[in-house]
Design an enzyme around this catalytic site. Structure first.
Site, PDB file in Angstrom:
ATOM      1  N   THR A  73       0.734  -1.274   0.067  1.00 41.37           N
ATOM      2  CA  THR A  73       0.123  -0.090  -0.202  1.00 41.37           C
ATOM      3  C   THR A  73       0.802   1.263   0.014  1.00 41.37           C
ATOM      4  O   THR A  73       0.869   2.116  -0.802  1.00 41.37           O
ATOM      5  CB  THR A  73      -1.021   0.022   1.294  1.00 41.37           C
ATOM      6  OG1 THR A  73      -1.783  -0.855   1.076  1.00 41.37           O
ATOM      7  CG2 THR A  73      -1.762   1.229   1.246  1.00 41.37           C
ATOM      8  N   GLN A 175       0.871  -9.801  -6.173  1.00 41.75           N
ATOM      9  CA  GLN A 175       0.340 -11.135  -5.981  1.00 41.75           C
ATOM     10  C   GLN A 175       1.282 -12.005  -7.127  1.00 41.75           C
ATOM     11  O   GLN A 175       1.007 -13.446  -7.077  1.00 41.75           O
ATOM     12  CB  GLN A 175      -0.847 -11.211  -6.696  1.00 41.75           C
ATOM     13  CG  GLN A 175      -2.033 -10.456  -5.407  1.00 41.75           C
ATOM     14  CD  GLN A 175      -2.344 -11.542  -4.356  1.00 41.75           C
ATOM     15  OE1 GLN A 175      -1.982 -12.512  -4.246  1.00 41.75           O
ATOM     16  NE2 GLN A 175      -3.155 -11.021  -3.375  1.00 41.75           N
ATOM     17  N   SER A 194       5.006  -7.004  -2.016  1.00 42.47           N
ATOM     18  CA  SER A 194       4.556  -7.089  -0.658  1.00 42.47           C
ATOM     19  C   SER A 194       5.058  -8.293   0.102  1.00 42.47           C
ATOM     20  O   SER A 194       5.019  -9.543  -0.347  1.00 42.47           O
ATOM     21  CB  SER A 194       3.059  -7.226  -0.694  1.00 42.47           C
ATOM     22  OG  SER A 194       2.565  -7.547   0.675  1.00 42.47           O
ATOM     23  N   HIS A 196       4.022 -10.232   2.849  1.00 42.39           N
ATOM     24  CA  HIS A 196       3.064 -11.324   3.272  1.00 42.39           C
ATOM     25  C   HIS A 196       2.338 -12.169   2.399  1.00 42.39           C
ATOM     26  O   HIS A 196       1.646 -12.847   2.418  1.00 42.39           O
ATOM     27  CB  HIS A 196       2.273 -10.913   4.270  1.00 42.39           C
ATOM     28  CG  HIS A 196       1.263  -9.799   3.815  1.00 42.39           C
ATOM     29  ND1 HIS A 196      -0.264 -10.153   3.852  1.00 42.39           N
ATOM     30  CD2 HIS A 196       1.212  -8.573   3.438  1.00 42.39           C
ATOM     31  CE1 HIS A 196      -0.771  -9.238   3.356  1.00 42.39           C
ATOM     32  NE2 HIS A 196      -0.009  -8.239   2.985  1.00 42.39           N
ATOM     33  N   THR A 232      13.168   5.115  10.675  1.00 43.14           N
ATOM     34  CA  THR A 232      14.085   4.050  10.839  1.00 43.14           C
ATOM     35  C   THR A 232      13.480   2.723  10.189  1.00 43.14           C
ATOM     36  O   THR A 232      12.247   2.413  10.335  1.00 43.14           O
ATOM     37  CB  THR A 232      14.238   3.972  12.468  1.00 43.14           C
ATOM     38  OG1 THR A 232      14.780   5.111  12.939  1.00 43.14           O
ATOM     39  CG2 THR A 232      15.328   2.692  12.776  1.00 43.14           C
ATOM     40  N   CYS A 316     -14.491  -4.171   4.888  1.00 45.22           N
ATOM     41  CA  CYS A 316     -14.450  -2.933   5.405  1.00 45.22           C
ATOM     42  C   CYS A 316     -13.997  -2.680   6.797  1.00 45.22           C
ATOM     43  O   CYS A 316     -13.916  -3.782   7.479  1.00 45.22           O
ATOM     44  CB  CYS A 316     -16.027  -2.284   5.126  1.00 45.22           C
ATOM     45  SG  CYS A 316     -17.181  -2.739   6.459  1.00 45.22           S
TER      46      CYS A 316
END
Lengths: 375, 378
Positions: A73, A175, A194, A196, A232, A316
């Site tokens: 993000t 992805q 990303s 994870h 940091t 949401c």
């Protein structure tokens, strides 16, 4: 078999054992600030730079700069901080960290145009070529693979078109990176990844920039990451990200295709249902299925109570499920939209688990399809 | 909760095969439903908490029922106790069956009862389906009412706390499903419920009650309705004396009035005046003194019966035409009115404030016989 089944790997993957070991070891050692002059700081600095190199190697790039961020993000936000002049083209199926940023840019007066797709989720490259030829396009955003449907986008060809017409090209590869054999397209100006999504930790990701010079930061403060991302560094998470990039095996993911196909065949032979997204060009582990006559949210909840993790739509902040913009962009009709559920297997899947998954899904969907109590 | 477990099979809802005692508890985030959920969990039921997300207006800050803050409260009760919790997104249904209905009734010069609509279409319809889909035995809520087995059927009764009795709002329950619905708080007083909440350590035990209509929290309903009416509906009209026909004043929209209303008429008069009737076609609001607005007979529609599968064509009962009213004696008959079959209610004593759009609920002592929606008042 009564254990829990994880069919939601596209939301988050379990951390790879080597990643866990690497991070724990670092946590147990002396955590230091990579910007510190002293020896401990230098060791931390070395850890960060090793991770950066490993990511670049997995990306297949030997130029540009990998900016380490708090995740995809932030990386997408950073990529779009000051887009070049001209129209910005993006698929409505992009992740909200792209589409919402573009919405804000639109409100600020930028010209944002939608990259069209068909009902199988395939982007229209001809349209893209024609639009680029007509001029005035500053940037194109296209994800490498769609996390909801699994559809793999033609980013190589799109990148070539962009390069030919002088448009920047941002690829959200969250992805795809570490899950399918993938390297940065020649025409790409920036790539998001990303942690994870491929066995690394949550809360860490990266933005590769082909031309880092002159790019503005999102987070200002200290001069970390060549002035591109203050703060940091999250050394432990970055170390985990690098370890994941180094040890990830796309082959392990590739072998889920057979199991995913087995799952779909099992479900479709027992139930009236339809697969969403182009089955011919998908991530190997993903299956998005619409179960007409049942509500996706209800299926997901009932499956959870029966020990299966999967997902539907867009969660949401209140915790309820809205229809996903990705599914909506397919134009398959409200009923299929509201009944679309995503199953995403992991490298740990085996035939026995998949057969059990089929059984539970069929059982639950039948229960959810019963007539209303009011008739 | 001392009666033995009922598996309650019916033709349309066969008893579940599973025997794991799963119940779906509707949780609003308020004290009552939080205590019910915690209580049932403590008693050993396999509780699944579900909150309905009914509207998503982020501007509606604070707690009114089912707001994001309330969902958070409901979730924390579940997390503390250790049972699963889910949010059901029913925004679209709620918009359609409750909010749109609410605005539409005012447009027609009627007085809506949104809480009953929410019960009829959301809680005891969609959510009831959800309970079955989740393999539940019962749908449980924190309503102050009772369901008891009487012979081979189930009866809906008033809650023992007469001050909190919510049976009026429940006349629309589907009769075949009464055996699959539970109201554990019906045997308790509000004070006892709060006390139990404290004993069980429920985080929301001392939360204040929500007083407003849930989706208009913090705002008076008139501006809410106005925002949603088209310009053609916001027409000025006359205020007319129902006895003499004299025009007493003007108003800026019939949606600001409700039958029985006394305040805000904008008319000065030696005696207090009450709204007797609203004519949506002409925009006339008819007012009169208390005696002049008493009425005796009215028709009802869309009836739901609980005492019988279909009601006899004539019966006597006590009726409430609003929440917070002492039930009064009446006769109900199903007869021809202007060449059409209609349900007609005739009160023994005339009464003021019978509003089209409100529900008329019939009682036999504590038992709810059923009810219908007030259509025309003679």
């Amino acid at each position: 078999m009564t254990g829990r089944i994880n069919a939601d790997h596209n939301a988050s993957t379990p951390a790879l054992p080597s990643v866990v070991a690497a991070m724990v070891q670092l946590l147990r050692g002396q955590l230091a600030n990579p910007s510190s002059v002293h020896r401990a700081g230098q060791a931390a600095r070395a850890t960060v730079e090793t991770a950066r190199r490993r990511i670049a190697a997995r990306l297949g790039v030997d130029s540009g700069f990998v900016v380490l961020t708090s995740g995809a993000t932030e990386a997408n936000n950073l990529a779009l901080i000051e887009p070049p002049r001209g129209a910005i083209l993006a698929s409505p199926m992009e992740h909200p960290s792209v589409t919402r940023v573009l919405d804000a840019l639109a409100r600020g007066g930028r010209d944002i145009e939608a990259l069209p797709n068909d009902s199988l989720g395939r982007v229209d490259l001809e349209w893209l070529g024609a639009r680029l030829r007509s001029g005035g396009v500053g940037m194109v955003c296209l994800g490498a693979a769609n996390g909801e449907l699994g559809v793999i986008n033609p980013v190589e060809q799109a990148g070539d078109l962009c390069a030919k017409h002088g448009a920047s090209f941002h690829v959200d590869a969250a992805q795809a990176f570490g899950r399918i054999p993938w390297s940065v397209p020649v025409g790409a100006s920036s790539v998001t990844l990303s942690g994870h999504k491929f066995g690394g930790p949550q809360g860490v990701g990266a933005l590769w920039l082909r031309e880092p010079a002159g790019h503005g930061p999102l987070l200002a403060g200290g001069g970390q990451e060549r002035g591109l991302r203050a703060g940091t560094e999250n050394v432990v998470a970055i170390h985990g990200l690098g370890e994941a990039a180094h040890t990830a095996e796309p082959d392990a993911w590739a072998s889920t295709a057979v199991l995913r196909d087995r799952f779909e065949a099992g479900v479709l032979s027992a139930l009236d249902a339809s697969v969403n997204g182009d089955p011919a060009c998908r991530l190997p582990n993903t299956s998005n299925i619409s179960f007409l006559g049942a509500r996706a949210e209800e299926i997901v909840v009932a499956l959870d109570l029966d020990g299966v993790a999967c997902s539907a739509g867009a969660a949401c902040s209140a915790g309820s499920v809205d229809v996903s913009p990705v599914i909506r962009a397919l134009g398959i009709g409200a009923e299929r939209e509201h009944s679309a559920v995503r199953f995403s297997l992991g490298p740990d899947a085996d035939p026995e688990t998949v057969d059990e998954l089929v059984t539970r899904v069929v059982h639950v969907v039948r229960r959810c399809r019963r007539n209303s109590v009011r008739g | 909760m001392s009666e033995p477990l009922q598996t309650g099979g019916t033709p349309s809802a066969p008893a579940p095969a599973s025997n794991d005692g799963r119940v779906v508890v509707a949780m609003s985030g308020g004290v009552d439903s939080s205590v019910v959920a915690a209580m049932m969990h403590a008693e050993g039921w396999d509780v699944v908490g579900v909150s309905m997300r009914l509207y998503g207006d982020a501007a509606r800050a604070g707690k009114s029922c089912c707001s994001p803050d309330d969902l958070h409260d409901a979730r924390s009760v579940a997390t503390d106790a250790g049972f699963p919790f889910y949010v059901a997104n029913y925004q679209e249904e709620f918009q359609r069956t409750v909010i749109d209905y609410f605005v539409d009734e005012y447009r027609r010069g009627r007085t809506p009862s949104p809480c009953i609509l929410c019960n009829d279409h959301l809680k005891f319809d969609t959510l009831l389906d959800r309970m079955l889909a989740l393999d539940g035995r019962f749908l449980v809520t924190g309503h102050y009412a009772r369901i008891e087995k009487v012979g081979d059927r189930h009866a809906l009764l008033r809650g023992v706390d007469r001050n909190k009795d919510q049976s009026y709002f429940l006349f629309g329950l589907p009769r075949p499903m009464l055996g699959r619905i539970r109201f554990p708080l019906g045997e308790m007083t509000k004070t006892e419920v709060r006390e139990l909440g404290r004993e069980l350590g429920v985080p929301t035990a001392d939360k204040p009650e929500s007083q407003d209509i849930c989706f208009v929290a913090g705002r008076e309903y008139a501006s809410f309705v106005e925002e949603r009416l088209g310009p053609e509906d916001r027409r000025p009209g006359r205020i007319v004396d129902v006895t003499t026909g004299a025009v007493l004043g003007e108003h800026s929209g019939i949606h600001r009035f409700t039958v029985g209303q006394r305040r805000g008429l904008g008319v000065s008069h030696p005696e207090p005046l009450y709204v007797r009737r609203i004519d949506a076609q002409t925009g006339d609001v008819f007012v009169g003194t208390r005696d002049a607005v008493r009425q005796r007979e009215f028709t009802i529609e869309r009836c739901n019966w609980l005492r019988w599968e279909s009601a006899p064509s004539e019966f006597a009962a006590q009726v409430q035409v609003r929440y917070r009213q002492t039930a009064v004696a009446c006769d109900v008959s199903h007869r021809d009115v202007d060449a059409e079959r209609a349900w007609v209610v005739r009160l023994v004593e005339p009464m003021a404030g019978i509003s089209p759009g409100q529900a008329a609920v019939f009682y036999d002592g504590d038992e709810v016989l059923g009810g219908g929606w007030i259509e025309e008042v003679a």
